[in-house]
Design a protein around this motif. Structure first.
Motif, PDB file in Angstrom:
ATOM      1  N   VAL A 150       0.625  -1.431  -0.367  1.00 50.91           N
ATOM      2  CA  VAL A 150      -0.378   0.509  -0.281  1.00 50.91           C
ATOM      3  C   VAL A 150       0.720   1.431  -0.204  1.00 50.91           C
ATOM      4  N   ALA A 154       0.707   4.182  -2.455  1.00 54.12           N
ATOM      5  CA  ALA A 154       0.376   5.496  -3.297  1.00 54.12           C
ATOM      6  C   ALA A 154       0.501   6.599  -3.489  1.00 54.12           C
ATOM      7  N   PHE A 180      -4.365  -1.591  -3.012  1.00 55.89           N
ATOM      8  CA  PHE A 180      -5.628  -0.826  -2.181  1.00 55.89           C
ATOM      9  C   PHE A 180      -5.920  -1.393  -1.522  1.00 55.89           C
ATOM     10  N   VAL A 183      -7.533  -3.619   1.159  1.00 54.59           N
ATOM     11  CA  VAL A 183      -7.704  -3.518   2.706  1.00 54.59           C
ATOM     12  C   VAL A 183      -8.665  -2.111   2.694  1.00 54.59           C
ATOM     13  N   ASP A 185      -9.322   0.672   0.582  1.00 52.44           N
ATOM     14  CA  ASP A 185      -8.954   1.998   0.637  1.00 52.44           C
ATOM     15  C   ASP A 185      -9.443   2.661  -0.831  1.00 52.44           C
ATOM     16  N   GLU A 186     -10.103   3.379  -0.729  1.00 56.10           N
ATOM     17  CA  GLU A 186     -10.922   3.696  -1.734  1.00 56.10           C
ATOM     18  C   GLU A 186      -9.891   4.472  -3.099  1.00 56.10           C
ATOM     19  N   ARG A 187      -8.819   5.260  -2.118  1.00 52.81           N
ATOM     20  CA  ARG A 187      -7.794   5.350  -3.879  1.00 52.81           C
ATOM     21  C   ARG A 187      -7.579   4.346  -4.795  1.00 52.81           C
ATOM     22  N   CYS A 188      -8.793   2.807  -4.902  1.00 55.16           N
ATOM     23  CA  CYS A 188      -8.259   1.904  -5.555  1.00 55.16           C
ATOM     24  C   CYS A 188      -9.448   2.429  -6.817  1.00 55.16           C
ATOM     25  N   ARG A 219     -15.343  -5.131  -0.723  1.00 49.65           N
ATOM     26  CA  ARG A 219     -14.720  -4.511   0.377  1.00 49.65           C
ATOM     27  C   ARG A 219     -14.195  -2.770   0.272  1.00 49.65           C
ATOM     28  N   LEU A 220     -15.373  -1.985  -0.214  1.00 48.73           N
ATOM     29  CA  LEU A 220     -15.549  -0.969  -0.039  1.00 48.73           C
ATOM     30  C   LEU A 220     -17.358  -1.012   0.454  1.00 48.73           C
TER      31      LEU A 220
END
Length: 424
Positions: A150, A154, A180, A183, A185-188, A219-220
């Motif tokens: 991760v 970034a 991303f 885990v 992580d919305e950055r995906c 995941r989201l």
């Protein structure tokens, strides 16, 4: 292009993930520093030949955490002394997440954090995208450190708008998106959009969108689920137009399989059953024609959908016999066309036979599955197989076999406890 050891992230200065971590576990016990020191270079020309066949988690379409890798690495490190660990990490000037965990167990502290972003940006600025891609992959598939993957991702997210529009850059962005997504992580989301936009092949774009949809489901929070789902179905139509009906059927099968998962997650078993029936029908149809996709990969998805169909029927006594018949068929298919899926097919067949009370018949496929998984890194899957095998021997009153196999089972196996409770 080569990446010297001194330029590698700390994890790879002390631990070089071989193509098969099992080789580390099975080898003689040399000094840790000799065993774990980087003996190859991350960017070397033979990297793909050695690593690609074993990379299973980093871009896996189910976006699963790489717990099996973590278990294998922990098993390896558990066979080393504190002194050996100290010798391996003491020369490091900085620690990434993986090496810091190793250092703490060795009593080494006080090193600054490795700057993943700065390291990755340096390689991205030179256009060496593959170095960063391979590093993300090996953090996940080699040492099981999702946190480090991760951190590198970034830097990819920050640099993505300026990356060249090349195939290697597209797959770099995909790797970062998956790291991303696992885990949550919305950055995906932005990276999946960018990867889909960069992909030129119809199948490549489809699988980016399938992973993006899987992320929304698994995941989201699902805020973009409808939008991504519509784009994924549009890509199925592109597959049909590009490669024909068989390709469209395979693409639709995998999306329908995900629909079934969503329904099961929501507790709607009836709709889930309808969807998985449809997915199986589609995947069987896809096997009758040319999909434009490598069969050795497409066959894995074929097996997964059919296994999911069988799983939905194993819990119901009225349909479990049909599930067993399907698994007998799939075991035969895997022996000839999809050897990598054979252990799971055997274990599911054994579980089905167990649930039907056919304990004696369950033993052979379960023992074969356990043998197939011996020496690999899939310790979690092997534990499940052994737990079912112990329950079958217990049902037959073969106590010596129960005790023998119990020695190969990790403590607290939930499946074994559940199977024994079902019989009591």
């Amino acid at each position: 292009m080569y990446l010297p050891k001194k330029d590698a992230p700390p994890a790879f200065q002390v631990f070089w993930p071989h193509r098969e971590p099992a080789a580390l576990l099975e080898s003689a016990e040399p000094r840790l520093a000799e065993r774990l020191t980087v003996s190859s270079l991350i960017g070397s020309a033979d990297f793909d030949a050695r690593v690609a066949p074993y990379a299973k988690w980093v871009t896996e379409i189910g976006l699963r955490p790489s717990r099996e890798v973590q278990q294998a690495v922990n098993a390896l490190l558990g066979r080393t002394s504190v002194e050996q660990r100290w010798e391996a990490v003491a020369p490091l000037e900085t620690f990434d997440h993986f090496s810091r965990g190793l250092a703490e167990r060795a009593g080494v502290t006080g090193r600054p954090a490795f700057d993943h972003r700065r390291w990755a940006r340096r390689w991205l600025e030179t256009g060496e995208h593959q170095v960063v891609t391979h590093t993300i992959a090996q953090y996940v598939d080699g040492v099981g450190s999702q946190a480090d993957a991760v951190e590198v991702s970034a830097a990819v997210a920050e640099s993505e708008p300026g990356l060249a529009r090349t195939g290697t850059a597209a797959f770099l962005v995909l790797h970062a998106a998956c790291a991303f997504a696992v885990v949550g992580d919305e950055r995906c989301r932005g990276l999946f959009d960018a990867a889909a936009d960069r992909m030129t092949g119809a199948w490549d774009r489809y699988f980016v969108l399938l992973r993006a949809l899987t992320a929304e489901v698994k995941r989201l929070d699902g805020a973009r689920l409808d939008e991504v789902r519509e784009r994924a179905w549009d890509s199925v139509r592109t597959l049909s137009a590009s490669y024909g009906d068989a390709a469209g059927a395979l693409g639709e099968a995998l999306l329908t399989n995900l629909d079934a998962y969503r329904a099961m997650k929501a507790g709607d078993r009836g709709f889930a059953g309808e969807r998985i029936d449809r997915a199986r029908e589609l995947v069987l149809r896809s096997a009758q024609g040319e999909t434009g996709y490598p069969w050795q990969i497409g066959s894995r998805y074929y097996v997964q959908v059919c296994q999911n169909w069988a799983r939905t029927r194993l819990a119901d006594p009225a349909t479990s016999a049909a599930a067993v018949r399907e698994m007998v068929r799939l075991v035969g298919f895997c022996r000839t066309d999809e050897r990598d899926s054979l252990p799971e097919a055997l274990s599911l067949l054994g579980l089905g036979l167990f649930r039907l009370g056919r304990y004696e018949e369950a033993i052979a496929p379960l023992q074969e599955a356990a043998r197939e998984l011996t020496g690999g890194i899939s310790l979690i899957r092997r534990n499940t197989v052994v737990g079912t095998l112990i329950a079958a021997f217990d049902a037959l009153g073969r106590i010596e076999e129960v005790e023998r196999w119990a020695g190969e089972l990790e403590p607290g196996d939930e499946l074994l406890d559940r199977l024994l409770a079902e019989r009591s």
